[in-house]
Design an enzyme around this catalytic site. Structure first.
Site: not given
Ligand code: PBG
Length: 320
Positions: A184, A237
């Site tokens: 991530k 991601k």
């Molecule tokens: C954290 C989480 C995030 C997203 C999914 N789970 C936000 C982050 O990491 O700040 C982002 C998903 C998206 O942008 O569509 N719970």
């Protein structure tokens, strides 16, 4: 016939934001077509997904009450726990994946518990790793108890997969899978999501635990740790700026399903440009999603999932 890559509704997981304390569904302005929905809207949502052939949802909860400990995240009657039960009662076969994180539940908006007392050696506001792991384990078990099929820890806290796996097993939920947000990145593409889930950090950022967009070898290392701790899926991601990372993970960890999260900013870009008449929404979205699959993703989490199912259905009807 000679097409190498094709999309199918069954490739997708549809993200759902379920909110407490709102009377009716509320649009997310930066994500046209996406809503925060109420528990009462869920049956209709679920019926639509089933009709469209989308096999799975990813649940996010927006609690009515936030505090520094994120207590609502693992409450028996928390918003996500109730949403899971509602969905499973309506459509037992719809696969329910739950986001396991604290950022939507804490009043400070960080993904874990923060140091509030000036402990020696720890700055105030520092994210407490081990205390957070305990809460993440409790969240996962509470989701499993409510009927979740897969828990998806997204906090990027060291050791979270192992802790959640063993807490699930100890509680008798060996059958519940873990889909770790293994890779991530600290990305600017999450902007619209933070509006949808109301989980933006009130101060600071997530750079201490999310990855630097410049790093790929680190992605392999993060994935290796999660595999060793027992994740059943590897997630990357965001997706679009990281297709090389998806391809690399597919090559290195071919035995595990690779999931790509086509995040909020990637969705918003296409929506905004097409609303201005600058690009064609349908063909751009299908091209992007096909590219994500071609790069090596088996499963795509996307806000476009319902649209894709409709577009593909229409294409199939036109061919007949
Ligand atoms: C954290 C989480 C995030 C997203 C999914 N789970 C936000 C982050 O990491 O700040 C982002 C998903 C998206 O942008 O569509 N719970």
């Amino acid at each position: 016939m000679i097409r190498e890559t094709s999309l199918d509704p069954s490739d997708f997981i549809y993200p759902l934001f379920v909110a407490e304390g709102i009377e009716e569904r509320r649009p997310v302005p930066s994500m046209p077509g996406v809503f925060q929905v109420t528990l009462g809207d869920l049956n209709e949502e679920v019926d639509e997904l089933v009709r469209l052939g989308i096999p799975s949802v990813l649940l996010f909860g927006i609690p009515g009450h936030k505090d520094s400990l994120g207590s609502e995240s693992h409450a028996e009657n928390g918003i996500v726990q109730r949403a899971i039960r509602t969905i499973k009662a309506r459509a037992p076969g719809l696969e329910v994946v739950t986001d396991v994180c604290l950022c939507e539940y804490t009043d400070h908006g960080h993904c874990g518990l923060l140091n509030n007392d000036a402990r020696p050696g720890l700055p105030e506001g520092y994210l407490l790793n081990d205390a957070t792991l305990e809460v993440l384990g409790r969240i996962a078990v509470s989701h499993a108890r409510a009927g979740a099929d897969i828990v998806a820890p997204s906090a990027m806290i060291d050791g979270m997969v192992g802790r959640i796996r063993s807490d699930l097993d100890d509680a008798g939920y060996e059958m519940v899978s873990v889909m770790s947000y293994s890779v991530k990145y600290a990305s600017a593409f999450y902007g619209p999501f933070r509006e949808a889930a109301e989980g933006a950090p009130k101060f600071g950022d997530r750079k201490s635990h999310q990855m630097d967009p410049a790093n790929k070898r680190e992605a392999i290392r993060e994935a290796r740790l999660d595999v060793a701790e027992g994740t059943d899926f590897l997630m990357v991601k965001p997706a679009l700026a990281y297709l090389d990372v998806i391809a690399e993970l597919r090559a290195v960890y071919g035995e595990l399903p690779i999931v790509a999260y086509n995040v909020s900013g990637e969705y918003a870009m296409i929506k905004a440009a097409s609303a201005n008449g600058w690009i064609d929404e349908r063909s751009t979205a299908l091209e992007v999603l096909t590219g994500i699959k071609r790069a090596g993703a088996d499963i795509i989490i996307s806000y476009f999932a319902k649209d894709v199912a409709r577009w593909l259905g229409r294409e199939a009807r036109e061919r007949r």
